[in-house]
Design an enzyme around this catalytic site. Structure first.
Site, PDB file in Angstrom:
ATOM      1  N   GLY A  61      -1.177  -8.843  -7.919  1.00  9.80           N
ATOM      2  CA  GLY A  61      -1.507  -7.740  -7.004  1.00  9.80           C
ATOM      3  C   GLY A  61      -3.006  -7.545  -6.856  1.00  9.80           C
ATOM      4  O   GLY A  61      -3.527  -7.420  -5.746  1.00  9.80           O
ATOM      5  N   GLY A  77       0.007 -15.091  -9.184  1.00  8.22           N
ATOM      6  CA  GLY A  77       1.450 -15.104  -8.944  1.00  8.22           C
ATOM      7  C   GLY A  77       2.105 -16.471  -8.977  1.00  8.22           C
ATOM      8  O   GLY A  77       1.904 -17.255  -9.904  1.00  8.22           O
ATOM      9  N   LYS A  99       6.895 -14.927   2.658  1.00  5.00           N
ATOM     10  CA  LYS A  99       6.825 -14.140   3.884  1.00  5.00           C
ATOM     11  C   LYS A  99       5.430 -14.039   4.475  1.00  5.00           C
ATOM     12  O   LYS A  99       4.459 -13.787   3.770  1.00  5.00           O
ATOM     13  CB  LYS A  99       7.280 -12.706   3.579  1.00  5.00           C
ATOM     14  N   ARG A 144      -0.788 -12.521 -23.118  1.00  2.91           N
ATOM     15  CA  ARG A 144      -1.717 -11.447 -22.744  1.00  2.91           C
ATOM     16  C   ARG A 144      -2.433 -10.856 -23.963  1.00  2.91           C
ATOM     17  O   ARG A 144      -3.591 -10.443 -23.861  1.00  2.91           O
ATOM     18  CB  ARG A 144      -0.975 -10.347 -22.002  1.00  2.91           C
TER      19      ARG A 144
HETATM   20  P1  AMP Z   1       5.058 -15.415  -2.443  1.00  4.47           P
HETATM   21  O1  AMP Z   1       5.369 -14.359  -3.465  1.00  4.47           O
HETATM   22  O2  AMP Z   1       4.968 -14.880  -1.062  1.00  4.47           O
HETATM   23  O3  AMP Z   1       3.909 -16.277  -2.828  1.00  4.47           O
HETATM   24  O4  AMP Z   1       6.350 -16.329  -2.366  1.00  4.47           O
HETATM   25  C1  AMP Z   1       6.770 -17.141  -3.411  1.00  4.47           C
HETATM   26  C2  AMP Z   1       8.158 -17.597  -3.106  1.00  4.47           C
HETATM   27  O5  AMP Z   1       8.164 -18.372  -1.919  1.00  4.47           O
HETATM   28  C3  AMP Z   1       8.730 -18.474  -4.182  1.00  4.47           C
HETATM   29  O6  AMP Z   1       9.747 -17.785  -4.854  1.00  4.47           O
HETATM   30  C4  AMP Z   1       9.256 -19.692  -3.425  1.00  4.47           C
HETATM   31  O7  AMP Z   1      10.553 -20.069  -3.823  1.00  4.47           O
HETATM   32  C5  AMP Z   1       9.286 -19.198  -1.995  1.00  4.47           C
HETATM   33  N1  AMP Z   1       9.226 -20.305  -1.031  1.00  4.47           N
HETATM   34  C6  AMP Z   1       8.285 -21.261  -0.928  1.00  4.47           C
HETATM   35  N2  AMP Z   1       8.607 -22.146   0.023  1.00  4.47           N
HETATM   36  C7  AMP Z   1       9.777 -21.762   0.548  1.00  4.47           C
HETATM   37  C8  AMP Z   1      10.647 -22.268   1.561  1.00  4.47           C
HETATM   38  N3  AMP Z   1      10.343 -23.364   2.239  1.00  4.47           N
HETATM   39  N4  AMP Z   1      11.794 -21.603   1.826  1.00  4.47           N
HETATM   40  C9  AMP Z   1      12.110 -20.479   1.126  1.00  4.47           C
HETATM   41  N5  AMP Z   1      11.340 -19.937   0.168  1.00  4.47           N
HETATM   42  C10 AMP Z   1      10.189 -20.577  -0.122  1.00  4.47           C
END
Ligand code: AMP
Length: 392
Positions: free
Chosen positions: A374, A351, A201, A34
């Protein structure tokens, strides 16, 4: 967009907001990316014979004990090394010490102010955008440059507060300019325009889906969130990640935009959430109650790549599998490779997908990888970002 080249900063006292929120361990910087990324803006301002006064936050400062851990002094030292010039450091975020140090600056000098979040100990003055604090900081300079992309979605005293007292005298730095220029490609994307969505999620991506579903020609869903969509279609998903509360939302999305949505057809499965089991693939329909999917499988990779090769613009948010386990990074890596090989204008939306791309050395091969999760997410949700609004 008002950028550095549009502002007369010659011989001025320039206030610059940077994002020096670097990882620190026992006062040692673990990664200076950064700081290095800010050099272009800093050097440009120095070359204009300005007196440069830099603000940044570092970590969170909620109690006295957070003070020492989040001291910006190591950043001042690293910045000095990188610039080959002394960086004056003010331990104080306001008052006599800071003002005297500014008064004794010469043209071309650089001063770094202590962590702006030290002001949070006194009633969250920085994070709450205390009007007096913003006015005070603004009074220290002649103009304001915001180069902290990661905080554009927050109204803090050191960004929105200062800018609100610098009407016509504020602009974005080169880093923010670069990020916003890339994201603006999505305002009128060259079509077909496709969205790749992954991550954990559904709940975290509702705003994103709502905003992008109407604009996109195709939406490819993978990762943990795809299982809630598959469940909404009536499929058995075993022990895979499920966002129970959003099954209804997924049903609605499927009924409204079903013809645009592409879901995985197979997946790499395990019995437990671990990388120690042998790599094995199953069609989604074959998942048993004991199994969970941790990555998209080879048939899904082919389906996704065949769909995406028709795209002219792609935005991608969230990994398609548990990329933290090397074995289950494969799906994300293969689809990224497909986009790179087919030279498709791809923007990685912050992210985890950026971290996944870095871990397979593909980050620098895509059109743009956004930093600042974010801020990027809120931009993609179509929200007005206070840090942008106050400068526009
Ligand atoms: P996000 O912050 O919502 O983009 O989520 C990222 C996270 O989703 C990462 O830490 C991944 O390990 C998790 N992830 C991706 N695919 C899967 C899956 N099939 N089952 C559980 N976690 C997952």
């Amino acid at each position: 967009m008002k950028t550095l080249k549009d502002l007369n900063i010659e011989n001025k006292k320039v206030l610059l907001r940077c994002d020096f929120n670097v990882p620190l361990k026992d006062g040692v910087i673990q990664d200076d990316t950064r700081i290095v990324a800010s050099l272009k803006t800093i050097k440009y301002i120095m070359e204009k014979n300005a007196k440069l006064i830099i603000f940044s936050h570092l970590g969170r400062v909620k109690e006295e004990k957070d003070i020492e851990e989040n001291n910006l002094l190591p950043v001042a030292k690293r910045l000095s090394e990188l610039l080959g010039k002394e960086v004056i450091f003010s331990e104080a975020t306001k008052g006599k010490e800071l003002e005297e140090k500014i008064d004794s600056m010469n043209e071309g000098d650089v001063l770094l102010v202590q962590n702006t979040r030290y002001e949070d100990l006194d009633g969250k003055k920085e994070s709450g955008n205390d009007p007096e604090l913003g006015a005070y900081w603004a009074s220290l300079g002649d103009c304001f440059v915001n180069d902290a992309f990661g905080t554009l979605h927050r109204a803090h005293a050191s960004n929105v507060g200062i800018a609100s007292h610098m009407e016509g005298k504020s602009c974005f730095g080169f880093l923010v300019e670069e990020e916003l220029t890339a994201l603006q490609v999505l305002d009128e994307p060259e079509r077909p325009f496709m969205v790749v969505l992954g991550g954990a999620k559904v709940a975290d991506k509702i705003g994103l889906i709502d905003n992008l579903a109407t604009k996109a020609d195709k939406i490819l869903v993978g990762g943990g969130m795809s299982y809630t969509f598959l469940k909404a279609k009536g499929l058995n998903i075993g022990k895979s990640l499920l966002d129970e509360e959003n099954i209804e939302f997924c049903k609605e999305v499927l009924s409204k935009y079903g013809d645009k949505i592409v879901l995985p057809v197979d997946n790499a499965v395990t019995n437990e959430y671990t990388d120690t089991e042998e790599y094995r693939v199953k069609d989604i329909e074959e998942l048993t109650e004991e199994e969970m999917g941790l990555d998209i499988g080879p048939k899904s990779v082919e389906l996704f790549n065949n769909t995406l090769k028709e795209a002219k613009t792609v935005i991608w948010n969230g990994p398609l599998g548990v990329y933290e386990f090397e074995k289950y990074r494969k799906g994300t890596e293969e689809v990224l490779k497909g986009l790179v090989d087919n030279n498709i204008k791809t923007i990685l939306g912050g992210g985890d997908v950026v971290a996944a791309a870095s871990s397979c050395n593909l980050k620098d091969k895509v059109y743009h990888a956004c930093t600042g999760g974010g801020a990027t997410l809120e931009y993609l949700e179509g929200k007005v970002l206070p840090g942008i609004d106050c400068i526009k």
